[in-house]
Design a protein around this motif. Structure first.
Motif, PDB file in Angstrom:
ATOM      1  N   PRO A 164       0.766  -1.194  -0.032  1.00 43.75           N
ATOM      2  CA  PRO A 164       0.026   0.066   0.099  1.00 43.75           C
ATOM      3  C   PRO A 164       0.808   1.263   0.100  1.00 43.75           C
ATOM      4  O   PRO A 164       0.489   2.319  -0.499  1.00 43.75           O
ATOM      5  CB  PRO A 164      -0.773  -0.133   1.298  1.00 43.75           C
ATOM      6  N   ASP A 165       1.989   1.394   0.550  1.00 47.12           N
ATOM      7  CA  ASP A 165       2.777   2.305   0.424  1.00 47.12           C
ATOM      8  C   ASP A 165       3.229   3.132  -0.826  1.00 47.12           C
ATOM      9  O   ASP A 165       3.521   4.136  -0.906  1.00 47.12           O
ATOM     10  CB  ASP A 165       4.290   2.049   1.309  1.00 47.12           C
ATOM     11  N   ILE A 166       3.045   2.014  -1.694  1.00 49.64           N
ATOM     12  CA  ILE A 166       3.404   2.473  -3.204  1.00 49.64           C
ATOM     13  C   ILE A 166       2.228   2.551  -4.306  1.00 49.64           C
ATOM     14  O   ILE A 166       2.867   3.201  -5.269  1.00 49.64           O
ATOM     15  CB  ILE A 166       4.727   1.555  -3.830  1.00 49.64           C
ATOM     16  N   GLN A 167       1.123   2.422  -3.667  1.00 49.17           N
ATOM     17  CA  GLN A 167       0.025   2.500  -4.429  1.00 49.17           C
ATOM     18  C   GLN A 167      -0.021   1.726  -5.829  1.00 49.17           C
ATOM     19  O   GLN A 167       0.041   2.441  -6.830  1.00 49.17           O
ATOM     20  CB  GLN A 167      -0.474   4.021  -4.826  1.00 49.17           C
ATOM     21  N   PRO A 168       0.064   0.313  -5.918  1.00 46.70           N
ATOM     22  CA  PRO A 168       0.527  -0.140  -7.094  1.00 46.70           C
ATOM     23  C   PRO A 168      -0.792  -0.179  -8.004  1.00 46.70           C
ATOM     24  O   PRO A 168      -1.775  -0.165  -7.672  1.00 46.70           O
ATOM     25  CB  PRO A 168       0.876  -1.548  -6.793  1.00 46.70           C
ATOM     26  N   ASP A 169      -0.448  -0.325  -9.360  1.00 45.68           N
ATOM     27  CA  ASP A 169      -1.349  -0.576 -10.274  1.00 45.68           C
ATOM     28  C   ASP A 169      -1.474  -1.871 -10.878  1.00 45.68           C
ATOM     29  O   ASP A 169      -2.586  -2.265 -11.405  1.00 45.68           O
ATOM     30  CB  ASP A 169      -1.275   0.291 -11.466  1.00 45.68           C
ATOM     31  N   PHE A 170      -0.460  -2.719 -10.467  1.00 41.98           N
ATOM     32  CA  PHE A 170      -0.554  -4.198 -10.853  1.00 41.98           C
ATOM     33  C   PHE A 170       0.217  -4.859  -9.710  1.00 41.98           C
ATOM     34  O   PHE A 170       1.531  -4.246  -9.474  1.00 41.98           O
ATOM     35  CB  PHE A 170       0.069  -4.228 -12.280  1.00 41.98           C
ATOM     36  N   VAL A 171      -0.064  -5.994  -9.587  1.00 42.01           N
ATOM     37  CA  VAL A 171       0.522  -6.620  -8.599  1.00 42.01           C
ATOM     38  C   VAL A 171       1.143  -8.295  -9.227  1.00 42.01           C
ATOM     39  O   VAL A 171       0.263  -8.811  -9.591  1.00 42.01           O
ATOM     40  CB  VAL A 171       0.051  -7.004  -7.178  1.00 42.01           C
ATOM     41  N   ALA A 172       2.354  -8.906  -8.910  1.00 43.19           N
ATOM     42  CA  ALA A 172       2.698 -10.021  -9.733  1.00 43.19           C
ATOM     43  C   ALA A 172       3.203 -10.683  -8.368  1.00 43.19           C
ATOM     44  O   ALA A 172       4.420 -10.180  -7.684  1.00 43.19           O
ATOM     45  CB  ALA A 172       3.680  -9.834 -10.392  1.00 43.19           C
ATOM     46  N   MET A 173       2.891 -12.057  -7.992  1.00 43.55           N
ATOM     47  CA  MET A 173       3.423 -12.898  -7.054  1.00 43.55           C
ATOM     48  C   MET A 173       4.274 -13.884  -7.987  1.00 43.55           C
ATOM     49  O   MET A 173       3.453 -14.750  -8.307  1.00 43.55           O
ATOM     50  CB  MET A 173       2.210 -13.492  -6.115  1.00 43.55           C
ATOM     51  N   ALA A 174       5.446 -14.090  -7.663  1.00 43.67           N
ATOM     52  CA  ALA A 174       6.332 -14.830  -8.420  1.00 43.67           C
ATOM     53  C   ALA A 174       7.109 -15.954  -7.661  1.00 43.67           C
ATOM     54  O   ALA A 174       7.531 -15.727  -6.596  1.00 43.67           O
ATOM     55  CB  ALA A 174       7.510 -13.984  -9.092  1.00 43.67           C
ATOM     56  N   ILE A 175       6.492 -17.205  -7.864  1.00 40.22           N
ATOM     57  CA  ILE A 175       7.004 -18.376  -7.213  1.00 40.22           C
ATOM     58  C   ILE A 175       7.590 -19.595  -7.864  1.00 40.22           C
ATOM     59  O   ILE A 175       7.573 -19.796  -9.108  1.00 40.22           O
ATOM     60  CB  ILE A 175       5.690 -18.869  -6.389  1.00 40.22           C
ATOM     61  N   ILE A 176       8.178 -20.193  -7.054  1.00 44.60           N
ATOM     62  CA  ILE A 176       8.912 -21.580  -7.332  1.00 44.60           C
ATOM     63  C   ILE A 176       8.118 -22.540  -6.233  1.00 44.60           C
ATOM     64  O   ILE A 176       7.603 -22.121  -5.390  1.00 44.60           O
ATOM     65  CB  ILE A 176      10.414 -21.757  -7.217  1.00 44.60           C
ATOM     66  N   THR A 177       8.327 -23.717  -6.694  1.00 40.38           N
ATOM     67  CA  THR A 177       7.459 -24.972  -5.939  1.00 40.38           C
ATOM     68  C   THR A 177       8.193 -24.980  -4.499  1.00 40.38           C
ATOM     69  O   THR A 177       7.337 -25.129  -3.440  1.00 40.38           O
ATOM     70  CB  THR A 177       7.964 -26.369  -6.354  1.00 40.38           C
ATOM     71  N   SER A 178       9.300 -24.392  -4.302  1.00 43.05           N
ATOM     72  CA  SER A 178       9.915 -24.251  -2.742  1.00 43.05           C
ATOM     73  C   SER A 178       9.170 -23.368  -2.046  1.00 43.05           C
ATOM     74  O   SER A 178       9.007 -23.587  -0.610  1.00 43.05           O
ATOM     75  CB  SER A 178      11.320 -24.267  -2.747  1.00 43.05           C
ATOM     76  N   ASP A 179       8.542 -22.425  -2.515  1.00 45.39           N
ATOM     77  CA  ASP A 179       7.876 -21.274  -1.854  1.00 45.39           C
ATOM     78  C   ASP A 179       6.639 -21.908  -1.098  1.00 45.39           C
ATOM     79  O   ASP A 179       6.061 -21.189  -0.004  1.00 45.39           O
ATOM     80  CB  ASP A 179       7.300 -20.223  -2.553  1.00 45.39           C
ATOM     81  N   PHE A 180       6.227 -23.148  -1.193  1.00 45.61           N
ATOM     82  CA  PHE A 180       4.867 -23.592  -0.606  1.00 45.61           C
ATOM     83  C   PHE A 180       5.501 -24.371   0.681  1.00 45.61           C
ATOM     84  O   PHE A 180       4.815 -24.762   1.683  1.00 45.61           O
ATOM     85  CB  PHE A 180       4.292 -24.587  -1.466  1.00 45.61           C
TER      86      PHE A 180
END
Length: 334
Positions: free
Chosen positions: A157-173
């Motif tokens: 919220p501090d940057i007021q984004p217009d678009f957000v991407a959550m980038a993952i690999i399998t280990s992130d679970f």
């Protein structure tokens, strides 16, 4: 008679010391430990316990993991310019928040200009002039999906984004992969935290011993094997922690934020199987970039000999592919 056992003990100790010194020299020549040595670049995050650490703000040419040399901005994000600050978003500005782990941060990529976050920004600005695109790299080493959701909730919220991407690999679970932070700003593996020696001076001295990193890697693999999330996904199973992906979707939609899940390419990892199928059923937009790994040999893919993170060349392809995706989103002005 009492001197003979003492001499034997001293002889054994001398042999052990010489052996350790020789092993230390060999490991230094080998270069294995170099990607693991870094400056104390982390600090605790005090707004929620769900984010145990972030990068310190206003770092200048600090050494990060994977031989990366970084600056951070006033928010503690990896940036080209140290100490950069951002005011309110301007009408002609398009802001993208990238949330992820060490892959997104760019561990193993020496220059910030070569990270996919920066490639994304540069590519979008080169291909259109209607808006000024700015990317914000919220990636941090060993973040799991839990920390990523919390980052969306508390930090973006501090940057007021217009678009957000959550980038993952399998280990992130695997939530257990996220380490703790010590008082100096170093990360300590959850499994090894109880074995960490007391006193910052002792820990500081041990960090300069390259052999320690080899022994630590062997010890962790042998004594604390991690669940193979990748194999679980290939078998058609969805990790329990997939629920955090649903939380990400809910939070983004509540805020009216366009978003996407980015499935990053990883060498020696098979396709996303059950996860991509579940994303489709949950109507979560995703961009599967796993096929990009086929464009590279293993040597070309790796950041360095002892670092399996993606190289600058792979980051470029990720950034370009993500730029193509963003350009075709309804809210992006072309």
């Amino acid at each position: 008679m009492t001197r003979q056992p003492l001499r034997r003990l001293l002889g054994a100790a001398s042999i052990l010391l010489i052996t350790l010194i020789m092993l230390e020299v060999a490991v230094r020549m080998w270069g294995y430990a170099q990607p693991h040595i870094y400056d104390p670049i982390y600090r605790p995050y005090d707004r929620t316990a769900d984010i145990p650490y972030i990068h310190k703000a206003n770092l200048t040419e600090a050494r990060a993991r994977g031989l990366a040399v970084i600056n951070t901005d006033s928010l503690g994000l990896r940036a080209k310019i140290a100490g950069a600050s951002y005011g309110a978003k301007q009408p002609n500005e398009y802001r993208i928040a990238l949330i992820g782990d060490s892959y997104t941060f760019g561990e193993g990529v020496t220059r910030t200009e070569d990270t996919y976050a920066q490639v994304l920004e540069d590519t979008l600005n080169q291909r259109q002039q209607a808006v000024a695109v700015k990317t914000f790299n919220f990636g941090a080493s060993a973040y799991s999906v839990k920390e990523m959701v919390a980052t969306l909730q508390y930090r973006t919220p501090d940057i007021q984004p217009d678009f957000v991407a959550m980038a993952i690999i399998t280990s992130d679970f695997n939530l257990a992969r996220t380490p703790r932070i010590d008082e100096e700003g170093y990360l300590v593996d959850q499994k090894l935290h109880r074995f960490s020696p007391p006193g910052s001076m002792i820990r500081r001295a041990l960090r300069h011993i390259h052999l320690i990193y080899v022994l630590r890697e062997i010890g962790v693999r042998w004594a604390f094997p991690s669940p193979d999330i990748g194999e679980m996904i290939v078998r058609g199973e969805t990790p329990e922690t997939y629920e955090y992906v649903r939380q990400f979707k809910k939070l983004a939609e509540e805020r009216g934020l366009p978003y996407v899940m980015v499935l990053l390419p990883r060498m020696r990892t098979k396709d996303w199987g059950a996860v991509s199928d579940q994303l489709t059923r949950d109507r979560i937009p995703y961009l599967d970039l796993s096929s990009l790994k086929s464009e590279f040999t293993e040597e070309q893919y790796r950041a360095s000999r002892f670092d399996p993170h993606p190289s600058a060349a792979v980051h470029r392809r990720i950034g370009e592919a993500l730029a193509d995706y963003v350009r075709h989103q309804p809210g992006f002005v072309r």
